[in-house]
Design an enzyme around this catalytic site. Structure first.
Site, PDB file in Angstrom:
ATOM      1  N   LYS A 102     -62.730  29.913  26.250  1.00  0.00           N
ATOM      2  CA  LYS A 102     -62.713  31.287  26.273  1.00  0.00           C
ATOM      3  C   LYS A 102     -62.976  31.710  27.814  1.00  0.00           C
ATOM      4  O   LYS A 102     -64.365  31.848  28.342  1.00  0.00           O
ATOM      5  CB  LYS A 102     -63.694  32.043  25.318  1.00  0.00           C
ATOM      6  CG  LYS A 102     -63.242  33.529  25.264  1.00  0.00           C
ATOM      7  CD  LYS A 102     -64.643  34.265  24.713  1.00  0.00           C
ATOM      8  CE  LYS A 102     -65.480  34.514  25.930  1.00  0.00           C
ATOM      9  NZ  LYS A 102     -64.837  35.299  26.934  1.00  0.00           N
ATOM     10  N   GLU A 106     -74.856  26.150  32.868  1.00  0.00           N
ATOM     11  CA  GLU A 106     -74.889  26.762  34.186  1.00  0.00           C
ATOM     12  C   GLU A 106     -75.207  28.047  34.301  1.00  0.00           C
ATOM     13  O   GLU A 106     -74.223  28.941  34.217  1.00  0.00           O
ATOM     14  CB  GLU A 106     -73.658  26.291  34.860  1.00  0.00           C
ATOM     15  CG  GLU A 106     -73.320  24.770  34.691  1.00  0.00           C
ATOM     16  CD  GLU A 106     -74.026  24.053  35.699  1.00  0.00           C
ATOM     17  OE1 GLU A 106     -74.011  22.680  35.696  1.00  0.00           O
ATOM     18  OE2 GLU A 106     -74.798  24.651  36.482  1.00  0.00           O
ATOM     19  N   CYS A 147     -73.073  31.882  42.084  1.00  0.00           N
ATOM     20  CA  CYS A 147     -74.206  31.454  41.507  1.00  0.00           C
ATOM     21  C   CYS A 147     -75.386  30.973  42.610  1.00  0.00           C
ATOM     22  O   CYS A 147     -76.428  30.958  42.249  1.00  0.00           O
ATOM     23  CB  CYS A 147     -74.290  30.954  40.022  1.00  0.00           C
ATOM     24  SG  CYS A 147     -73.322  29.139  40.604  1.00  0.00           S
ATOM     25  N   GLU A 179     -81.158  38.640  40.817  1.00  0.00           N
ATOM     26  CA  GLU A 179     -79.872  38.057  41.277  1.00  0.00           C
ATOM     27  C   GLU A 179     -78.975  39.229  41.874  1.00  0.00           C
ATOM     28  O   GLU A 179     -78.567  40.088  41.148  1.00  0.00           O
ATOM     29  CB  GLU A 179     -79.045  37.462  40.230  1.00  0.00           C
ATOM     30  CG  GLU A 179     -77.972  36.501  40.748  1.00  0.00           C
ATOM     31  CD  GLU A 179     -77.208  35.747  39.664  1.00  0.00           C
ATOM     32  OE1 GLU A 179     -77.141  36.183  38.596  1.00  0.00           O
ATOM     33  OE2 GLU A 179     -76.887  34.441  39.918  1.00  0.00           O
TER      34      GLU A 179
HETATM   35  N1  LIG Z   1     -74.634  27.995  37.428  1.00  0.00           N
HETATM   36  C1  LIG Z   1     -73.414  28.336  37.584  1.00  0.00           C
HETATM   37  O1  LIG Z   1     -72.694  27.154  37.815  1.00  0.00           O
HETATM   38  C2  LIG Z   1     -72.674  29.669  37.524  1.00  0.00           C
HETATM   39  C3  LIG Z   1     -71.470  29.546  37.900  1.00  0.00           C
HETATM   40  C4  LIG Z   1     -70.827  31.069  37.881  1.00  0.00           C
HETATM   41  C5  LIG Z   1     -71.336  31.909  37.323  1.00  0.00           C
HETATM   42  N2  LIG Z   1     -72.863  32.117  36.986  1.00  0.00           N
HETATM   43  C6  LIG Z   1     -73.635  32.907  36.506  1.00  0.00           C
HETATM   44  O2  LIG Z   1     -72.719  33.848  35.575  1.00  0.00           O
HETATM   45  C7  LIG Z   1     -73.108  35.172  35.833  1.00  0.00           C
HETATM   46  C8  LIG Z   1     -71.857  36.133  36.351  1.00  0.00           C
HETATM   47  O3  LIG Z   1     -70.868  35.986  35.452  1.00  0.00           O
HETATM   48  P1  LIG Z   1     -70.667  36.667  34.057  1.00  0.00           P
HETATM   49  O4  LIG Z   1     -70.816  38.250  34.518  1.00  0.00           O
HETATM   50  O5  LIG Z   1     -69.174  36.305  33.716  1.00  0.00           O
HETATM   51  O6  LIG Z   1     -71.504  36.112  33.017  1.00  0.00           O
HETATM   52  P2  LIG Z   1     -71.579  36.568  31.453  1.00  0.00           P
HETATM   53  O7  LIG Z   1     -72.706  35.980  30.872  1.00  0.00           O
HETATM   54  O8  LIG Z   1     -71.874  38.048  31.428  1.00  0.00           O
HETATM   55  O9  LIG Z   1     -70.244  36.112  30.782  1.00  0.00           O
HETATM   56  C9  LIG Z   1     -70.167  34.821  30.874  1.00  0.00           C
HETATM   57  C10 LIG Z   1     -69.099  34.417  29.924  1.00  0.00           C
HETATM   58  O10 LIG Z   1     -69.735  34.469  28.398  1.00  0.00           O
HETATM   59  C11 LIG Z   1     -68.966  35.345  27.729  1.00  0.00           C
HETATM   60  N3  LIG Z   1     -69.867  36.034  26.834  1.00  0.00           N
HETATM   61  C12 LIG Z   1     -70.707  37.188  27.128  1.00  0.00           C
HETATM   62  N4  LIG Z   1     -71.372  37.478  26.147  1.00  0.00           N
HETATM   63  C13 LIG Z   1     -71.185  36.527  25.169  1.00  0.00           C
HETATM   64  C14 LIG Z   1     -71.627  36.341  23.724  1.00  0.00           C
HETATM   65  N5  LIG Z   1     -72.344  37.059  23.239  1.00  0.00           N
HETATM   66  N6  LIG Z   1     -70.872  35.133  23.143  1.00  0.00           N
HETATM   67  C15 LIG Z   1     -69.938  34.453  23.644  1.00  0.00           C
HETATM   68  N7  LIG Z   1     -69.719  34.454  25.125  1.00  0.00           N
HETATM   69  C16 LIG Z   1     -70.276  35.612  25.678  1.00  0.00           C
HETATM   70  C17 LIG Z   1     -68.252  36.366  28.504  1.00  0.00           C
HETATM   71  O11 LIG Z   1     -67.108  36.824  27.950  1.00  0.00           O
HETATM   72  C18 LIG Z   1     -67.851  35.256  29.774  1.00  0.00           C
HETATM   73  O12 LIG Z   1     -66.475  34.626  29.390  1.00  0.00           O
HETATM   74  C19 LIG Z   1     -74.075  35.079  36.972  1.00  0.00           C
HETATM   75  O13 LIG Z   1     -75.513  35.375  36.459  1.00  0.00           O
HETATM   76  C20 LIG Z   1     -73.950  33.892  37.666  1.00  0.00           C
HETATM   77  O14 LIG Z   1     -75.248  33.537  38.442  1.00  0.00           O
HETATM   78  C21 LIG Z   1     -73.327  30.719  37.067  1.00  0.00           C
HETATM   79  O1  LIG Z   2     -70.705  30.389  40.840  1.00  0.00           O
HETATM   80  C1  LIG Z   2     -71.202  29.441  40.791  1.00  0.00           C
HETATM   81  C2  LIG Z   2     -70.109  28.381  41.159  1.00  0.00           C
HETATM   82  O2  LIG Z   2     -70.577  27.024  40.517  1.00  0.00           O
HETATM   83  C3  LIG Z   2     -69.835  28.411  42.639  1.00  0.00           C
HETATM   84  S1  LIG Z   2     -69.645  26.823  43.173  1.00  0.00           S
HETATM   85  O3  LIG Z   2     -68.132  27.264  43.912  1.00  0.00           O
HETATM   86  O4  LIG Z   2     -69.659  25.850  42.236  1.00  0.00           O
HETATM   87  O5  LIG Z   2     -70.329  26.883  44.497  1.00  0.00           O
END
Ligand SMILES: NC(=O)c1ccc[n+]([C@@H]2O[C@H](COP(=O)([O-])OP(=O)(O)OC[C@H]3O[C@@H](n4cnc5c(N)ncnc54)[C@H](O)[C@@H]3O)[C@@H](O)[C@H]2O)c1
Ligand SMILES: O=C[C@H](O)CS(=O)(=O)O
Length: 487
Positions: A182, A257, A291, A389
């Site tokens: 998804k 993640e 992230c 963040e």
């Molecule tokens: N650690 C990593 O590798 C990594 C990578 C990218 C982003 N992030 C983190 O993600 C965040 C930003 O991304 P975002 O705004 O898409 O995050 P988010 O948690 O709002 O959404 C992530 C995904 O989860 C889905 N989602 C949301 N609520 C849900 C639920 N209750 N049940 C099932 N799915 C649900 C969303 O539709 C989306 O597909 C930041 O905190 C960033 O740090 C972490």
């Molecule tokens: O936002 C988080 C991603 O994992 C960034 S990266 O492209 O893997 O560094």
């Protein structure tokens, strides 16, 4: 760069389940927006429980044959997909820029990064070795096998619409698992392009499925379904905790993640030019929406002034604007709430004594969600920019006196994803790296991410790793076969 892809405001895309493009039957649809212009670039089916279940039905059935293919057969199909993605990287990058906002060259760079997981795991999947263990009983032999975990549910974020999918799907498919994905509602079109090319590559129906629509409804359906044996999630820590609780109901394996709050530490013996360039890369990639972006910058007092001048000089070279145009380095944020959040964080810092020492042009070109690249100094640890963040192009600089002080301040967070240290002293580099409570350390390096290395966090930044051979283990079960013999 003019897009060679026609985006029609009313073009209805379809989701990909069991090798079929479906969605017309959905009652409602979701607009996909261009964050640089706030225009509708397409619509996706607003799927829910029925589509989520149909995808698991397909993946469960496909697992029976996909898991029985040889690692080499799976590898060949992954490489066919890899080559098709490579051939279409400009098209995919353009789609990504249109729906996520990052400049098109950066988007194409993400497609290459995303593709590197396919080529890496096409090979890694051939090296899922078992083992034999010397038995203490003379009439027994011990055999250990690694086997695919089964149907995998993957939920991914909007900030890396291609890489966050392939970083999960590549190892899962290489291990013999099948996947239901998804993508984020904001960036589904990149995921659907990947599905289109997976189909073209001959990846069998049901092996890779993309479901679009109601996040919670789809997620809940997968959490409740005992046929889903693994949940892999990339996104906010808040949502990660919700999913972790839900996965407990059927004791699913889980990888998370999550969010980050990366400290960027500049010691007084650092190569300041290298540190300024490293900070620019780490802070402003994807307009600060990654992230592992630097979130807090700690500069040793003695070199604050020369470092800030170098950093300002580097930042002044970056251009903000619509990522579809040539020469743009910083695109829009994903939406207006994201802009509001960064403004709230900036206002809080100024209210608590922060000083703006640089701010780029406020891009007024279009109706998009732009925030000018900004440098703040005189930052203290009581500010939101240190505690939360930021997820935007706001560089918050604080100073410190000693190594011990900065290590304590850098570790003072619930997050533990990435941290950065710039110093030319080898012993100091290792001393600090070993004390920092983070899963990823950029040591004189602002861009550590690569398919060969394990990516993941300590504390509330997640569970498990993606990338490297570690990333493959996340999709494998360990089977112990005890063999009784008459020796
Ligand atoms: N650690 C990593 O590798 C990594 C990578 C990218 C982003 N992030 C983190 O993600 C965040 C930003 O991304 P975002 O705004 O898409 O995050 P988010 O948690 O709002 O959404 C992530 C995904 O989860 C889905 N989602 C949301 N609520 C849900 C639920 N209750 N049940 C099932 N799915 C649900 C969303 O539709 C989306 O597909 C930041 O905190 C960033 O740090 C972490
Ligand atoms: O936002 C988080 C991603 O994992 C960034 S990266 O492209 O893997 O560094």
């Amino acid at each position: 760069m003019s897009s060679n892809i026609a985006f029609h405001k009313k073009q209805l895309y379809k989701m990909y389940i069991n090798g079929q493009w479906i969605g017309d039957e959905c009652e409602t649809f979701i607009n996909v927006m261009n964050p640089a212009t706030n225009e509708v670039i397409g619509m996706i089916p607003n799927g829910g429980t029925p589509e989520a279940k149909a995808a698991v039905d397909a993946a469960h059935l496909a697992f029976k044959t996909w898991s029985k293919k040889t690692a080499d057969e799976r590898s060949q199909l992954l490489m066919k997909w890899f080559h098709l993605i490579d051939e279409h990287k400009v098209e995919i990058g353009t789609v990504m820029t249109m729906e996520q906002g990052k400049p098109v060259n950066e988007a194409i760079g993400e497609v290459n990064y995303a593709n590197s997981f396919l080529s890496w795991y096409a090979e890694e999947g051939k090296r899922i070795y078992g083992e034999t263990i010397p038995a203490t009983h003379p009439n027994k032999r011990i055999l250990i096998r690694k086997e695919p975990v089964g149907v995998v549910a993957a939920i991914t974020p909007w900030n890396f619409p291609a890489a966050m999918i392939t970083r999960k799907v590549a190892p899962a498919l290489a291990a013999g698992c099948t996947v239901v994905v998804k993508p984020a509602q904001q960036t589904p079109l990149t995921a659907l392009k990947l599905a289109e090319l997976a189909e073209k590559a001959g990846i069998p129906a049901g092996v890779f499925n993309v479901v679009t629509g109601k996040s919670k409804e789809i997620g809940d359906a997968w959490l409740k379904d005992s046929r889903v044996r693994k949940l892999t999630f990339t996104g906010s820590t808040e949502v990660g905790k919700v999913l972790m609780r839900g996965a407990a109901e059927t004791v699913k394996k889980i990888s998370l993640e999550l969010g980050g709050n990366a400290p960027f530490i500049v010691m007084d013996d650092a190569d300041l030019e290298k540190a300024a360039k490293g900070l620019l890369a780490s802070k402003f990639r994807n307009a600060g929406q990654t992230c592992i972006c630097t979130n807090r910058i700690y500069v040793q007092e003695r070199i604050l002034e020369p470092f800030v001048e170098l950093f300002k000089e580097e930042l002044s070279k970056l251009k903000i604007g619509n990522g579809m145009e040539e020469g743009i380095d910083i695109g829009p944020l994903i939406d207006q709430p994201a802009v509001n959040k960064v403004n709230e964080i900036l206002d809080d810092a100024i209210h608590k004594g922060g000083k703006i020492v640089f701010q780029g042009d406020k891009y007024e070109g279009e109706e998009g969600f732009f925030f000018p690249p900004t440098i703040l100094t005189n930052v203290n640890d009581q500010m939101m920019c240190v505690e939360e963040e930021i997820f935007g192009p706001l560089a918050a600089i604080a100073t410190f006196k000693t190594e011990e002080e900065v290590i304590e301040r850098a570790n003072n967070t619930v997050y533990g994803l990435a941290a950065y240290v710039f110093t030319e002293n080898l012993s100091r580099a290792f001393r600090i790296s070993e004390e920092l409570e983070y899963g990823i350390i950029g040591l004189n390096d602002g861009l550590p991410s690569t398919a060969q290395a394990p990516f993941g966090g300590y504390k509330e930044s997640g569970l498990g790793r993606e990338g490297g051979h570690h990333g493959l283990e996340e999709f494998l079960e360990v089977k112990y076969i005890s063999i009784g013999l008459n020796i």
